[in-house]
Structure formats: structure tokens, C-alpha cells
Design a protein around this motif. Structure first.
Motif, mmCIF file in Angstrom:
data_model
loop_
_atom_site.group_PDB
_atom_site.id
_atom_site.type_symbol
_atom_site.label_atom_id
_atom_site.label_comp_id
_atom_site.label_asym_id
_atom_site.label_seq_id
_atom_site.Cartn_x
_atom_site.Cartn_y
_atom_site.Cartn_z
ATOM 1 N N LEU A 201 0.829 -1.204 0.000
ATOM 2 C CA LEU A 201 0.000 0.000 0.000
ATOM 3 C C LEU A 201 0.864 1.256 0.000
ATOM 4 C CD1 LEU A 201 -2.766 1.538 0.411
ATOM 5 C CD2 LEU A 201 -2.256 1.397 2.850
ATOM 6 N N LEU A 202 1.840 1.308 0.877
ATOM 7 C CA LEU A 202 2.649 2.508 1.040
ATOM 8 C C LEU A 202 3.595 2.737 -0.131
ATOM 9 C CD1 LEU A 202 3.394 2.144 4.849
ATOM 10 C CD2 LEU A 202 1.673 3.600 3.744
ATOM 11 N N SER A 203 3.997 1.686 -0.803
ATOM 12 C CA SER A 203 4.897 1.810 -1.954
ATOM 13 C C SER A 203 4.217 2.461 -3.148
ATOM 14 C CB SER A 203 5.452 0.444 -2.352
ATOM 15 O OG SER A 203 6.265 -0.066 -1.317
ATOM 16 N N ALA A 204 2.887 2.506 -3.154
ATOM 17 C CA ALA A 204 2.158 3.146 -4.244
ATOM 18 C C ALA A 204 2.197 4.673 -4.134
ATOM 19 C CB ALA A 204 0.703 2.668 -4.253
ATOM 20 N N LEU A 205 2.614 5.184 -2.986
ATOM 21 C CA LEU A 205 2.675 6.631 -2.778
ATOM 22 C C LEU A 205 4.005 7.183 -3.283
ATOM 23 C CD1 LEU A 205 1.310 6.680 0.878
ATOM 24 C CD2 LEU A 205 0.018 6.917 -1.252
#
Length: 133
Positions: A59-63
Motif C-alpha cells: 500500500l505505502l509503496s504506491a505513494l
């Protein structure tokens, strides 16, 4: 662009309902959000299982990733710390000084639930995301 502090992400992943996690929930998928490299480390180190770690990492890597430090920013963060101390405010954590300074320097808004950022907003022009109480 909005940078989300670990104080919000940690509550979000714990399922805690706060004005900040509600705001984050409404922003996800609707507004451009940034993840600080040091914030990423802080958030991910708290997961107990590999599955939770990997799900959060995905999830956080998509930011958009923002490098928070660097030599010039470290010097500016130290100056900001000293400016606040001269006003009688002592920030408790160096990482918060770095995060706030990166946001000020890069014109990022900050979504947080950590009182250390209040002085940066009041005295140094940090822009924070408003949350409904």
C-alpha cells in the motif's frame, strides 16, 4: 501534495478512528499523497507479522516517495530547531524537525497527530491539513 506522518499511519493501520485517520481515509485514492523515507521505516518496523508488513509495504509503496534528509536539509532543520528554541519551544524529536523542515522547504502539506508540529505551524509556516474534530 500531502505528506502523511507516521503518527497518522500507525493509528490508521491499528484501525483507530481519529479526525486524522478519517481524513486519511478520505484522501486515499482521491488526492496525491507522499510517503517520507524515514516515515516508511518508522511505520513498517511496527508490524508483527510478515503478512501485515508486506500488505502495508504494498500500500505505502504506491505513494510518491520523498527523501526527507540530506545535508542541506539537515542544516536547515538544525536552524529551525534553534529558531523554535529561541522562542521557548523545544521539539522532542529530531525526526519531527526533519519532517517539518522538508515540508516547509518542498511546500508539502502535512497530515499529522503529533503536537511537536504545532510550533512549526505557528512560527515557521508549516502548512497542515485541516481535520474535522
Amino acid at each position: 501534495m500531502i505528506l502523511v506522518d507516521s503518527s497518522v499511519w500507525i493509528d490508521f493501520f491499528r484501525g483507530e478512528k481519529t479526525p486524522q485517520t478519517n481524513k486519511l481515509d478520505s484522501l486515499l485514492g482521491n488526492e496525491p499523497l507522499a510517503m517520507g523515507d524515514l516515515i516508511l521505516a518508522d511505520v513498517l518496523q511496527g508490524f508483527g507479522t510478515d503478512r501485515e508488513f508486506n500488505d502495508a509495504k504494498r500500500l505505502l509503496s504506491a505513494l510518491e516517495l520523498v527523501v526527507l534528509g540530506g545535508g542541506d536539509l539537515a542544516v536547515e532543520a538544525a536552524k529551525n530547531f534553534r529558531r523554535l528554541r529561541a522562542k521557548g519551544v523545544t521539539v522532542r524529536k529530531t525526526i519531527d524537525t526533519i519532517i517539518a523542515t522538508r515540508c516547509i522547504a518542498s511546500q508539502l502539506e502535512l497530515l499529522h497527530s503529533d503536537r511537536d508540529f504545532d510550533a512549526f505551524e505557528a512560527h515557521l509556516g508549516l502548512r497542515v491539513v485541516a481535520c474535522d474534530a
